[in-house]
Design a protein around this motif. Structure first.
Motif, PDB file in Angstrom:
ATOM      1  N   MET A  33       0.850  -1.184   0.000  1.00 41.62           N
ATOM      2  CA  MET A  33       0.000   0.000   0.000  1.00 41.62           C
ATOM      3  C   MET A  33       0.885   1.233   0.000  1.00 41.62           C
ATOM      4  O   MET A  33       1.606   1.501   0.974  1.00 41.62           O
ATOM      5  CB  MET A  33      -0.892  -0.014   1.246  1.00 41.62           C
ATOM      6  CG  MET A  33      -2.076   0.909   1.160  1.00 41.62           C
ATOM      7  SD  MET A  33      -3.363   0.200   0.098  1.00 41.62           S
ATOM      8  CE  MET A  33      -4.565   1.536   0.164  1.00 41.62           C
ATOM      9  N   CYS A  34       0.861   1.983  -1.111  1.00 47.96           N
ATOM     10  CA  CYS A  34       1.775   3.110  -1.274  1.00 47.96           C
ATOM     11  C   CYS A  34       1.010   4.432  -1.381  1.00 47.96           C
ATOM     12  O   CYS A  34       0.000   4.518  -2.082  1.00 47.96           O
ATOM     13  CB  CYS A  34       2.632   2.930  -2.525  1.00 47.96           C
ATOM     14  SG  CYS A  34       3.693   1.469  -2.470  1.00 47.96           S
ATOM     15  N   VAL A  82       5.638   3.655   1.727  1.00 45.70           N
ATOM     16  CA  VAL A  82       4.915   2.415   2.009  1.00 45.70           C
ATOM     17  C   VAL A  82       4.225   2.543   3.363  1.00 45.70           C
ATOM     18  O   VAL A  82       4.869   2.835   4.380  1.00 45.70           O
ATOM     19  CB  VAL A  82       5.855   1.203   1.995  1.00 45.70           C
ATOM     20  CG1 VAL A  82       5.068  -0.080   2.251  1.00 45.70           C
ATOM     21  CG2 VAL A  82       6.585   1.117   0.661  1.00 45.70           C
ATOM     22  N   ALA A  83       2.927   2.304   3.375  1.00 48.17           N
ATOM     23  CA  ALA A  83       2.122   2.535   4.581  1.00 48.17           C
ATOM     24  C   ALA A  83       2.232   1.371   5.557  1.00 48.17           C
ATOM     25  O   ALA A  83       1.255   0.664   5.835  1.00 48.17           O
ATOM     26  CB  ALA A  83       0.669   2.774   4.184  1.00 48.17           C
ATOM     27  N   LEU A 111      -9.601  -5.161   1.155  1.00 53.96           N
ATOM     28  CA  LEU A 111      -8.159  -5.337   1.122  1.00 53.96           C
ATOM     29  C   LEU A 111      -7.668  -5.694   2.514  1.00 53.96           C
ATOM     30  O   LEU A 111      -7.855  -4.925   3.466  1.00 53.96           O
ATOM     31  CB  LEU A 111      -7.471  -4.060   0.639  1.00 53.96           C
ATOM     32  CG  LEU A 111      -7.971  -3.455  -0.681  1.00 53.96           C
ATOM     33  CD1 LEU A 111      -7.269  -2.128  -0.949  1.00 53.96           C
ATOM     34  CD2 LEU A 111      -7.755  -4.428  -1.838  1.00 53.96           C
ATOM     35  N   LYS A 112      -7.046  -6.849   2.640  1.00 54.64           N
ATOM     36  CA  LYS A 112      -6.469  -7.253   3.925  1.00 54.64           C
ATOM     37  C   LYS A 112      -5.017  -6.779   3.954  1.00 54.64           C
ATOM     38  O   LYS A 112      -4.212  -7.196   3.121  1.00 54.64           O
ATOM     39  CB  LYS A 112      -6.569  -8.761   4.110  1.00 54.64           C
ATOM     40  CG  LYS A 112      -8.004  -9.252   4.193  1.00 54.64           C
ATOM     41  CD  LYS A 112      -8.080 -10.715   4.578  1.00 54.64           C
ATOM     42  CE  LYS A 112      -9.530 -11.145   4.776  1.00 54.64           C
ATOM     43  NZ  LYS A 112     -10.180 -10.419   5.863  1.00 54.64           N
ATOM     44  N   VAL A 113      -4.716  -5.911   4.907  1.00 55.97           N
ATOM     45  CA  VAL A 113      -3.410  -5.265   4.955  1.00 55.97           C
ATOM     46  C   VAL A 113      -2.716  -5.614   6.264  1.00 55.97           C
ATOM     47  O   VAL A 113      -3.310  -5.549   7.340  1.00 55.97           O
ATOM     48  CB  VAL A 113      -3.546  -3.727   4.833  1.00 55.97           C
ATOM     49  CG1 VAL A 113      -2.175  -3.071   4.795  1.00 55.97           C
ATOM     50  CG2 VAL A 113      -4.356  -3.362   3.586  1.00 55.97           C
ATOM     51  N   LYS A 127       1.477  -4.377   3.799  1.00 56.46           N
ATOM     52  CA  LYS A 127       1.448  -5.381   2.735  1.00 56.46           C
ATOM     53  C   LYS A 127       0.018  -5.877   2.520  1.00 56.46           C
ATOM     54  O   LYS A 127      -0.673  -6.237   3.476  1.00 56.46           O
ATOM     55  CB  LYS A 127       2.355  -6.559   3.088  1.00 56.46           C
ATOM     56  CG  LYS A 127       3.822  -6.195   3.194  1.00 56.46           C
ATOM     57  CD  LYS A 127       4.666  -7.424   3.543  1.00 56.46           C
ATOM     58  CE  LYS A 127       6.147  -7.064   3.639  1.00 56.46           C
ATOM     59  NZ  LYS A 127       6.985  -8.237   4.006  1.00 56.46           N
ATOM     60  N   VAL A 128      -0.407  -5.886   1.248  1.00 51.81           N
ATOM     61  CA  VAL A 128      -1.737  -6.388   0.916  1.00 51.81           C
ATOM     62  C   VAL A 128      -1.641  -7.909   0.818  1.00 51.81           C
ATOM     63  O   VAL A 128      -1.118  -8.461  -0.148  1.00 51.81           O
ATOM     64  CB  VAL A 128      -2.256  -5.789  -0.400  1.00 51.81           C
ATOM     65  CG1 VAL A 128      -3.651  -6.334  -0.729  1.00 51.81           C
ATOM     66  CG2 VAL A 128      -2.290  -4.263  -0.315  1.00 51.81           C
ATOM     67  N   THR A 129      -2.142  -8.575   1.844  1.00 53.21           N
ATOM     68  CA  THR A 129      -1.994 -10.036   1.936  1.00 53.21           C
ATOM     69  C   THR A 129      -3.175 -10.795   1.359  1.00 53.21           C
ATOM     70  O   THR A 129      -3.122 -12.014   1.209  1.00 53.21           O
ATOM     71  CB  THR A 129      -1.795 -10.447   3.401  1.00 53.21           C
ATOM     72  OG1 THR A 129      -2.938 -10.016   4.167  1.00 53.21           O
ATOM     73  CG2 THR A 129      -0.539  -9.804   3.977  1.00 53.21           C
ATOM     74  N   GLY A 130      -4.251 -10.087   1.042  1.00 49.50           N
ATOM     75  CA  GLY A 130      -5.415 -10.758   0.471  1.00 49.50           C
ATOM     76  C   GLY A 130      -6.441  -9.757  -0.017  1.00 49.50           C
ATOM     77  O   GLY A 130      -6.455  -8.597   0.410  1.00 49.50           O
TER      78      GLY A 130
END
Length: 282
Positions: free
Chosen positions: A80-81, A116-117, A149-151, A155-158
């Motif tokens: 996620m940027c 990067v968040a 969005l699973k974060v 990092k978007v993991t799903g």
């Protein structure tokens, strides 16, 4: 990290407390622009405070955007940027915040190319298309297409993608609002033919206030269950009439079909969080 996850959910509650719908941020997913129904920067108190200080002074705060800014995001290499931030100005239109100022605020989250968040942990909701459900509060709305969005630490993991729709077009308690505004009492009583004569305690009562909540329907729009309360006022004291509430509940169950929405894999009525309406007796 648990603290940050809690912050996101606390943020959702805080935004919902505002008595008006809020404009979200924007996010690019696979080359398409989506509305991000959140303000992820709020999840970190220090970042939010630092950004507020650095935002252009001439920005305009409006009721649909209490933060005073719109952040633009993208998902790059499943991260996620944060790409840019703009504000509205009454005199100059949209003002883009200088990149050098953004990088100064987010200096702890910058790599060579991106911000990067990594402070974000939790679920974020992105939406596109026609609005199918709307509450005049926070981000309480649903659109035709949504992604969850699973974060995890940026990092978007799903991802879960949903195609929302009106599953059944039928009766809606919200549809009574126009009739109530017109004070069309006969129409309300025709829809709900209560046996008022069976309630001697209503002899001096001018109106009943019904509250309907926890409404559950199936895919065909049949009402499976709900909670109903019926309140009357006697000598300025509210009283609940359980028998009257049960009769109204049965009348509601006899209505078929109800307007039913298929939202993010579940069936809901438009009155997802309940509905209250008066029943005028005289």
């Amino acid at each position: 990290m648990k603290r940050l996850a809690i912050c996101i959910f606390a943020l959702t509650l805080a935004i919902s407390a505002f008595a008006t719908g809020q404009d979200g941020d924007n996010v690019i997913i696979d080359g398409e622009e989506w509305s991000l129904l959140a303000k992820p920067i709020y999840a970190d108190t220090l970042l939010s405070k630092g950004l507020k200080t650095a935002l252009p002074k001439e920005r305009t705060v409006i009721t649909s955007n209490w933060s005073g800014y719109t952040a633009y995001w993208s998902i790059k290499n499943e991260k996620m940027c944060l790409d840019s931030i703009t504000v509205m100005s009454s005199g100059n239109g949209t003002i883009r915040m200088p990149e050098v100022d953004i990088r100064r605020v987010f200096k702890d989250y910058c790599d060579e190319d991106n911000i990067v968040a990594t402070w974000i942990t939790g679920d974020l909701r992105a939406a596109r298309g026609k609005v199918l459900y709307y509450e005049h509060s926070g981000f309480e709305r649903n659109q035709e297409y949504e992604q969850i969005l699973k974060v995890n630490q940026g990092k978007v993991t799903g991802r879960q993608t949903f195609h929302n729709r009106v599953a059944v077009d039928g009766f809606s308690l919200k549809g009574l609002e126009a009739q109530l505004r017109k004070k069309d009492r006969k129409e309300i009583r025709a829809i709900f033919p209560l046996h008022i004569e069976n309630y001697p305690e209503l002899a001096d009562v001018k109106r009943i206030v019904f509250s309907v909540s926890n409404i559950k329907v199936d895919s065909l729009g049949n009402l499976l269950d709900c909670r109903v309360t019926a309140k009357i006022w006697q000598q300025d004291e509210p009283q609940e009439v359980e028998r009257l509430a049960q009769e109204m509940k049965e009348l509601l169950k006899n209505i078929r079909p109800w307007k039913t929405l298929f939202i993010n894999g579940e069936y809901f009525v438009e009155e997802r969080y309940g509905f209250t309406f008066p029943y005028i007796l005289s």
